[in-house]
Design a protein around this motif. Sequence first.
Motif, PDB file in Angstrom:
ATOM      1  N   CYS A  32      -7.304  16.614  13.314  1.00  0.00           N
ATOM      2  CA  CYS A  32      -7.673  16.827  11.902  1.00  0.00           C
ATOM      3  C   CYS A  32      -6.764  16.077  10.933  1.00  0.00           C
ATOM      4  N   SER A  33      -5.925  15.187  11.411  1.00  0.00           N
ATOM      5  CA  SER A  33      -4.982  14.484  10.546  1.00  0.00           C
ATOM      6  C   SER A  33      -5.394  13.032  10.364  1.00  0.00           C
ATOM      7  N   ARG A  34      -5.161  12.510   9.154  1.00  0.00           N
ATOM      8  CA  ARG A  34      -5.524  11.132   8.824  1.00  0.00           C
ATOM      9  C   ARG A  34      -4.479  10.525   7.901  1.00  0.00           C
ATOM     10  N   HIS A  35      -4.360   9.207   7.950  1.00  0.00           N
ATOM     11  CA  HIS A  35      -3.626   8.439   6.948  1.00  0.00           C
ATOM     12  C   HIS A  35      -4.639   7.627   6.153  1.00  0.00           C
ATOM     13  N   LEU A  36      -4.660   7.807   4.860  1.00  0.00           N
ATOM     14  CA  LEU A  36      -5.541   7.054   3.974  1.00  0.00           C
ATOM     15  C   LEU A  36      -4.707   6.009   3.247  1.00  0.00           C
ATOM     16  N   TYR A  37      -5.025   4.753   3.454  1.00  0.00           N
ATOM     17  CA  TYR A  37      -4.278   3.658   2.850  1.00  0.00           C
ATOM     18  C   TYR A  37      -4.905   3.300   1.505  1.00  0.00           C
ATOM     19  N   ILE A  38      -4.090   3.352   0.461  1.00  0.00           N
ATOM     20  CA  ILE A  38      -4.560   3.042  -0.887  1.00  0.00           C
ATOM     21  C   ILE A  38      -3.665   1.964  -1.486  1.00  0.00           C
ATOM     22  N   ALA A  39      -4.105   1.365  -2.572  1.00  0.00           N
ATOM     23  CA  ALA A  39      -3.290   0.362  -3.244  1.00  0.00           C
ATOM     24  C   ALA A  39      -1.988   0.998  -3.727  1.00  0.00           C
ATOM     25  N   ALA A  40      -0.895   0.245  -3.669  1.00  0.00           N
ATOM     26  CA  ALA A  40       0.410   0.758  -4.085  1.00  0.00           C
ATOM     27  C   ALA A  40       0.364   1.203  -5.542  1.00  0.00           C
ATOM     28  N   THR A  41       0.980   2.348  -5.811  1.00  0.00           N
ATOM     29  CA  THR A  41       0.977   2.917  -7.156  1.00  0.00           C
ATOM     30  C   THR A  41       2.314   2.755  -7.877  1.00  0.00           C
TER      31      THR A  41
ATOM     32  N   ASP B 187     -12.600  11.950  -8.595  1.00  0.00           N
ATOM     33  CA  ASP B 187     -11.854  10.734  -8.879  1.00  0.00           C
ATOM     34  C   ASP B 187     -10.357  10.924  -8.627  1.00  0.00           C
ATOM     35  N   VAL B 188      -9.987  12.045  -8.009  1.00  0.00           N
ATOM     36  CA  VAL B 188      -8.581  12.277  -7.671  1.00  0.00           C
ATOM     37  C   VAL B 188      -8.137  11.338  -6.548  1.00  0.00           C
ATOM     38  N   ILE B 189      -9.003  11.129  -5.557  1.00  0.00           N
ATOM     39  CA  ILE B 189      -8.695  10.230  -4.442  1.00  0.00           C
ATOM     40  C   ILE B 189      -9.090   8.815  -4.858  1.00  0.00           C
ATOM     41  N   PRO B 190      -8.132   7.881  -4.911  1.00  0.00           N
ATOM     42  CA  PRO B 190      -8.470   6.504  -5.287  1.00  0.00           C
ATOM     43  C   PRO B 190      -9.197   5.785  -4.154  1.00  0.00           C
ATOM     44  N   ARG B 191      -9.555   4.542  -4.402  1.00  0.00           N
ATOM     45  CA  ARG B 191     -10.249   3.754  -3.389  1.00  0.00           C
ATOM     46  C   ARG B 191      -9.411   3.660  -2.121  1.00  0.00           C
TER      47      ARG B 191
ATOM     48  N   PRO C 255     -10.878   0.004   9.496  1.00  0.00           N
ATOM     49  CA  PRO C 255      -9.886  -1.076   9.556  1.00  0.00           C
ATOM     50  C   PRO C 255      -9.252  -1.366   8.193  1.00  0.00           C
ATOM     51  N   LEU C 256      -7.995  -1.739   8.229  1.00  0.00           N
ATOM     52  CA  LEU C 256      -7.252  -2.018   7.006  1.00  0.00           C
ATOM     53  C   LEU C 256      -7.827  -3.253   6.306  1.00  0.00           C
ATOM     54  N   ASP C 257      -8.192  -3.084   5.046  1.00  0.00           N
ATOM     55  CA  ASP C 257      -8.762  -4.166   4.240  1.00  0.00           C
ATOM     56  C   ASP C 257      -7.635  -4.882   3.507  1.00  0.00           C
ATOM     57  N   LEU C 258      -7.000  -5.824   4.188  1.00  0.00           N
ATOM     58  CA  LEU C 258      -5.862  -6.524   3.602  1.00  0.00           C
ATOM     59  C   LEU C 258      -6.266  -7.369   2.411  1.00  0.00           C
ATOM     60  N   ALA C 259      -7.419  -8.015   2.508  1.00  0.00           N
ATOM     61  CA  ALA C 259      -7.884  -8.847   1.393  1.00  0.00           C
ATOM     62  C   ALA C 259      -8.080  -7.998   0.146  1.00  0.00           C
ATOM     63  N   GLY C 260      -8.680  -6.824   0.305  1.00  0.00           N
ATOM     64  CA  GLY C 260      -8.888  -5.935  -0.825  1.00  0.00           C
ATOM     65  C   GLY C 260      -7.576  -5.433  -1.423  1.00  0.00           C
ATOM     66  N   LEU C 261      -6.611  -5.107  -0.551  1.00  0.00           N
ATOM     67  CA  LEU C 261      -5.314  -4.654  -1.028  1.00  0.00           C
ATOM     68  C   LEU C 261      -4.583  -5.754  -1.801  1.00  0.00           C
ATOM     69  N   LYS C 262      -4.658  -6.964  -1.275  1.00  0.00           N
ATOM     70  CA  LYS C 262      -3.969  -8.070  -1.942  1.00  0.00           C
ATOM     71  C   LYS C 262      -4.626  -8.375  -3.280  1.00  0.00           C
ATOM     72  N   ALA C 263      -5.950  -8.259  -3.335  1.00  0.00           N
ATOM     73  CA  ALA C 263      -6.635  -8.469  -4.608  1.00  0.00           C
ATOM     74  C   ALA C 263      -6.259  -7.378  -5.612  1.00  0.00           C
ATOM     75  N   ALA C 264      -6.136  -6.148  -5.142  1.00  0.00           N
ATOM     76  CA  ALA C 264      -5.782  -5.044  -6.027  1.00  0.00           C
ATOM     77  C   ALA C 264      -4.372  -5.192  -6.577  1.00  0.00           C
ATOM     78  N   ALA C 265      -3.507  -5.873  -5.820  1.00  0.00           N
ATOM     79  CA  ALA C 265      -2.118  -6.033  -6.237  1.00  0.00           C
ATOM     80  C   ALA C 265      -1.938  -7.126  -7.298  1.00  0.00           C
ATOM     81  N   GLN C 266      -2.944  -7.950  -7.493  1.00  0.00           N
ATOM     82  CA  GLN C 266      -2.826  -9.056  -8.446  1.00  0.00           C
ATOM     83  C   GLN C 266      -3.018  -8.579  -9.877  1.00  0.00           C
TER      84      GLN C 266
ATOM     85  N   PHE D 142       0.829  -1.209   0.000  1.00  0.00           N
ATOM     86  CA  PHE D 142       0.000   0.000   0.000  1.00  0.00           C
ATOM     87  C   PHE D 142       0.860   1.255   0.000  1.00  0.00           C
ATOM     88  N   ASP D 143       0.254   2.356  -0.435  1.00  0.00           N
ATOM     89  CA  ASP D 143       0.771   3.703  -0.260  1.00  0.00           C
ATOM     90  C   ASP D 143      -0.161   4.418   0.717  1.00  0.00           C
ATOM     91  N   VAL D 144       0.247   5.593   1.158  1.00  0.00           N
ATOM     92  CA  VAL D 144      -0.565   6.339   2.129  1.00  0.00           C
ATOM     93  C   VAL D 144      -0.656   7.802   1.716  1.00  0.00           C
TER      94      VAL D 144
END
Length: 203
Positions: A146-155, A131-135, A192-203, A110-112
């Motif tokens: 006011c601060s957040r980390h948004l975890y997205i699929a690695a780019t 559509d600037v912010i990915p899933r 919560p971190l969606d590991l299954a979704g991230l792993k699917a996105a990486a395939q 993932f990236d953040v």
Amino acid sequence: MNTQNHPPIEQQLDQALRTLDLDTFHRLGEQADRDDAAREARLNAPEALANAARWYASQGIPVFPLMPGEKKPFPGSRGFKDATTNAEQVRRWWTAHPQANIGIPTGGLFDVIDIDGEQGAISYRELRDTDVIPRIYGKATTGRPCSRHLYIAATGDGNSAGVWPGIDFRGKGGYVVAPPSRTERRYDWEQPLDLAGLKAAAQ
């Protein structure tokens, strides 16, 4: 009692309120309070950071120790280049430094997107319906308001500062502080971190 097939307690509370089932609403509210108290006790326990570091590693997420209460790696270490999923190494690190914060490298699974402070929150509000912010596969609060980390699929991209006002990007060659680490405040999973979704996105 097996509750695996029950909807989340928030949905049950909403259903009870909509049907005016106040007995159920109050019972569920008390249960939610007990669950919250148990979670807070678990996350404030002396072994919480060590347990979390071991869990990340067990899920295939490399970790490395940061200075207690800080975002910086320990002096003399190689920082995120030391990150590993090796259970024994992780155990040794957090046995030596049980209050060490948890660092996790970005650019792998993932990236953040790093939303920093009020200006970052304003930028995110303006961008989140475009559509600037990915899933988003996970969202964590950080040690600042006011601060957040948004975890997205690695780019495949590297780090970039100031991609929008108050927003930085953590990719290859970067790292973030992982929940339940503490700086000014405790980092916590808001989504919560969606590991299954991230792993699917990486395939």
